[in-house]
Design a protein around this motif. Structure first.
Motif, PDB file in Angstrom:
ATOM      1  N   GLY A 130     -35.707 -43.024  -8.685  1.00 41.49           N
ATOM      2  CA  GLY A 130     -36.415 -41.952  -9.346  1.00 41.49           C
ATOM      3  C   GLY A 130     -37.711 -41.708  -8.588  1.00 41.49           C
ATOM      4  N   ILE A 131     -38.702 -41.140  -9.256  1.00 39.59           N
ATOM      5  CA  ILE A 131     -39.979 -40.904  -8.600  1.00 39.59           C
ATOM      6  C   ILE A 131     -40.868 -42.138  -8.709  1.00 39.59           C
ATOM      7  N   ASN A 132     -40.926 -42.742  -9.910  1.00 38.56           N
ATOM      8  CA  ASN A 132     -41.682 -43.968 -10.133  1.00 38.56           C
ATOM      9  C   ASN A 132     -41.172 -44.611 -11.418  1.00 38.56           C
ATOM     10  N   PRO A 133     -40.572 -45.798 -11.309  1.00 35.61           N
ATOM     11  CA  PRO A 133     -40.292 -46.555 -10.097  1.00 35.61           C
ATOM     12  C   PRO A 133     -39.232 -45.869  -9.239  1.00 35.61           C
ATOM     13  N   GLY A 134     -39.246 -46.200  -7.952  1.00 35.03           N
ATOM     14  CA  GLY A 134     -38.298 -45.619  -7.015  1.00 35.03           C
ATOM     15  C   GLY A 134     -38.983 -45.222  -5.727  1.00 35.03           C
ATOM     16  N   TRP A 135     -39.031 -43.917  -5.497  1.00 36.55           N
ATOM     17  CA  TRP A 135     -39.557 -43.374  -4.245  1.00 36.55           C
ATOM     18  C   TRP A 135     -40.979 -43.833  -3.948  1.00 36.55           C
ATOM     19  N   ILE A 136     -41.833 -43.841  -4.958  1.00 37.14           N
ATOM     20  CA  ILE A 136     -43.236 -44.185  -4.726  1.00 37.14           C
ATOM     21  C   ILE A 136     -43.386 -45.628  -4.273  1.00 37.14           C
ATOM     22  N   ASN A 137     -42.490 -46.506  -4.742  1.00 36.71           N
ATOM     23  CA  ASN A 137     -42.547 -47.909  -4.321  1.00 36.71           C
ATOM     24  C   ASN A 137     -42.228 -48.058  -2.843  1.00 36.71           C
ATOM     25  N   SER A 138     -41.240 -47.273  -2.375  1.00 36.54           N
ATOM     26  CA  SER A 138     -40.902 -47.289  -0.949  1.00 36.54           C
ATOM     27  C   SER A 138     -42.078 -46.814  -0.118  1.00 36.54           C
ATOM     28  N   LEU A 139     -42.732 -45.749  -0.578  1.00 33.54           N
ATOM     29  CA  LEU A 139     -43.855 -45.196   0.167  1.00 33.54           C
ATOM     30  C   LEU A 139     -45.032 -46.163   0.200  1.00 33.54           C
ATOM     31  N   ALA A 140     -45.354 -46.753  -0.942  1.00 33.25           N
ATOM     32  CA  ALA A 140     -46.472 -47.701  -1.000  1.00 33.25           C
ATOM     33  C   ALA A 140     -46.235 -48.894  -0.088  1.00 33.25           C
ATOM     34  N   THR A 141     -44.995 -49.347  -0.028  1.00 33.78           N
ATOM     35  CA  THR A 141     -44.664 -50.478   0.844  1.00 33.78           C
ATOM     36  C   THR A 141     -44.736 -50.062   2.310  1.00 33.78           C
ATOM     37  N   ALA A 142     -44.259 -48.849   2.613  1.00 34.95           N
ATOM     38  CA  ALA A 142     -44.214 -48.397   4.006  1.00 34.95           C
ATOM     39  C   ALA A 142     -45.595 -48.230   4.624  1.00 34.95           C
ATOM     40  N   ASP A 197     -41.116 -53.730 -13.038  1.00 37.14           N
ATOM     41  CA  ASP A 197     -40.107 -53.656 -11.982  1.00 37.14           C
ATOM     42  C   ASP A 197     -40.701 -53.026 -10.720  1.00 37.14           C
ATOM     43  N   ALA A 198     -41.532 -51.994 -10.887  1.00 39.72           N
ATOM     44  CA  ALA A 198     -42.146 -51.328  -9.735  1.00 39.72           C
ATOM     45  C   ALA A 198     -43.044 -52.283  -8.962  1.00 39.72           C
ATOM     46  N   ALA A 199     -43.870 -53.049  -9.694  1.00 39.94           N
ATOM     47  CA  ALA A 199     -44.745 -54.017  -9.033  1.00 39.94           C
ATOM     48  C   ALA A 199     -43.930 -55.084  -8.303  1.00 39.94           C
ATOM     49  N   GLU A 200     -42.871 -55.545  -8.962  1.00 40.25           N
ATOM     50  CA  GLU A 200     -42.036 -56.578  -8.357  1.00 40.25           C
ATOM     51  C   GLU A 200     -41.303 -56.053  -7.122  1.00 40.25           C
ATOM     52  N   ARG A 201     -40.927 -54.765  -7.143  1.00 44.82           N
ATOM     53  CA  ARG A 201     -40.248 -54.187  -5.973  1.00 44.82           C
ATOM     54  C   ARG A 201     -41.161 -54.182  -4.757  1.00 44.82           C
ATOM     55  N   VAL A 202     -42.410 -53.780  -4.970  1.00 42.00           N
ATOM     56  CA  VAL A 202     -43.350 -53.746  -3.852  1.00 42.00           C
ATOM     57  C   VAL A 202     -43.582 -55.162  -3.328  1.00 42.00           C
ATOM     58  N   ALA A 203     -43.772 -56.113  -4.239  1.00 39.45           N
ATOM     59  CA  ALA A 203     -43.965 -57.502  -3.816  1.00 39.45           C
ATOM     60  C   ALA A 203     -42.774 -57.993  -3.009  1.00 39.45           C
ATOM     61  N   GLU A 204     -41.570 -57.704  -3.510  1.00 45.01           N
ATOM     62  CA  GLU A 204     -40.354 -58.104  -2.803  1.00 45.01           C
ATOM     63  C   GLU A 204     -40.288 -57.440  -1.438  1.00 45.01           C
ATOM     64  N   GLY A 205     -40.663 -56.152  -1.383  1.00 48.31           N
ATOM     65  CA  GLY A 205     -40.648 -55.435  -0.122  1.00 48.31           C
ATOM     66  C   GLY A 205     -41.612 -56.012   0.900  1.00 48.31           C
ATOM     67  N   LEU A 206     -42.695 -56.625   0.419  1.00 48.87           N
ATOM     68  CA  LEU A 206     -43.696 -57.224   1.304  1.00 48.87           C
ATOM     69  C   LEU A 206     -43.436 -58.709   1.560  1.00 48.87           C
TER      70      LEU A 206
END
Length: 355
Positions: A130-142, A197-206
């Motif tokens: 979705g937009i958040n959580p989802g796309w924004i998490n990818s962008l924040a990590t990138a 979930d959004a916070a955990e996704r970013v942490a996992e991505g990092l």
């Protein structure tokens, strides 16, 4: 290139726009529609999303959906059903869901294990987006790719929800009611588990392993009587919520996901409400401070190219090719590559119509 066969599951606010997006996307073919409401069953997909007839009739049978042999289902059910999603995955159908399954605590623990096993059996993938959580998490990590050190990544969402006509949602948040009790905070926490979930996704991505993820929440009250036509807030009743999750390691916040949702700016409390929808902050070396604002072209439809429901649907359908190509099971940010709009295909064919 062969078009990917797609089913739209549910035809509410997000589902309607997702159907339009599927019909407009030259990489995709709409092959089925699942309708929760009995009165929609048998109606043409075009009629359900404000488009010409497609010849595709809505059904309320999951067996009909499986028989259509789609590559993917866009799952936008208001209340997610783990049994439904597991059955779709076991049938070999990839699922992109905008539902975070907050009513069962999110995709974690036993729920995640079950859906992972279903995906492996069917060789199909599940991606929550979705937009958040989802796309924004990818962008924040990138955006951390430019950093030599990352101390904390924060996502701040600010949303004017006065046009989101869902009284059941705002009653759940106790908007238009007096007082903020433990019960009110617990209700908000239950709903907003998606942003954990959004916070955990970013942490996992990092590559961060969090020790804890803490919730915080505050409400602001209407400074005067506000009647939105579909929702009423008397002076002094709850009119805005600011809440989020801090993901911590050794007591230090390393990731943060915060929302500010307001039904009016006429609030009694001295809140600084950001007019830009997203503010991404990376504290590190270098630090990054990114504000994002969405706006509509003059020829956009009433629903708008920018609205929370519209961008949720577009972020989902534009990820379909990546999800279909991904490994089976429950997917993370690292599994999906780079979703993008099919601008090149639009350019080569008929220019996308607003419908």
């Amino acid at each position: 290139m062969e078009k990917l066969r797609v089913v739209q599951w549910n035809t509410g606010k997000v589902g309607k726009l997702a159907m339009q997006g599927i019909l407009d996307n030259p990489r995709l073919e709409l092959v089925g529609v699942y309708a929760h409401s009995p009165e929609k069953v048998g109606q043409d997909a075009g009629a359900l999303c404000g488009r010409p007839d497609t010849g595709i009739k809505a059904t309320n049978s999951i067996d009909d959906i499986i028989a259509a042999k789609p590559h993917a289902v866009i799952y936008t059910a208001f209340t997610g059903d783990v049994d439904e999603v597991a059955k779709l995955l076991e049938a070999g159908i990839n699922v992109l869901s905008t539902n975070l399954f907050f009513h069962v605590g999110g995709i974690r623990g036993a729920v995640k294990d079950r859906l992972q096993a279903a995906g492996e059996r069917g060789q199909a993938s599940l991606y929550i987006t979705g937009i958040n959580p989802g796309w924004i998490n990818s962008l924040a990590t990138a955006i951390t790719a430019v950093c030599a050190r990352v101390d904390c990544v924060s996502i701040y969402e600010s949303a004017d929800c006065s046009g989101y006509e869902s009284p059941e949602t705002w009653n759940f948040f106790r908007m238009g009611q007096h007082g903020v009790t433990d019960e009110v905070i617990e209700a908000a926490k239950t709903w907003l588990v998606m942003f954990k979930d959004a916070a955990e996704r970013v942490a996992e991505g990092l590559g961060l392993e969090l020790d804890e993820v803490d919730f915080y929440c505050d409400y602001a009250t209407a400074a005067e009587r506000v009647d939105l036509g579909w929702f009423l807030m008397e002076k002094g009743t709850n009119a805005a919520v600011r809440a989020g999750w801090n993901g911590k390691i050794k007591g230090e916040t390393r990731v943060r996901a915060q929302i500010t949702w307001y039904l009016t700016k006429k609030i009694a409390e001295d809140w600084d409400i950001d007019d830009k929808e997203y503010h991404l902050v990376v504290d590190g070396a270098p630090s990054v401070d990114l504000h994002m604002h969405f706006s509509n072209p003059a020829d956009s439809p009433v629903d708008g190219a920018w609205s929370p429901t519209a961008t949720t649907s577009y972020a989902t359908i534009n990820a379909i090719p990546q999800i279909v190509a991904a490994k089976p099971g429950v997917l993370t940010l690292h599994d999906i590559g780079l979703p993008y709009a099919p601008a090149g295909a639009w350019e080569q064919g008929t220019r996308r119509g607003w419908g």
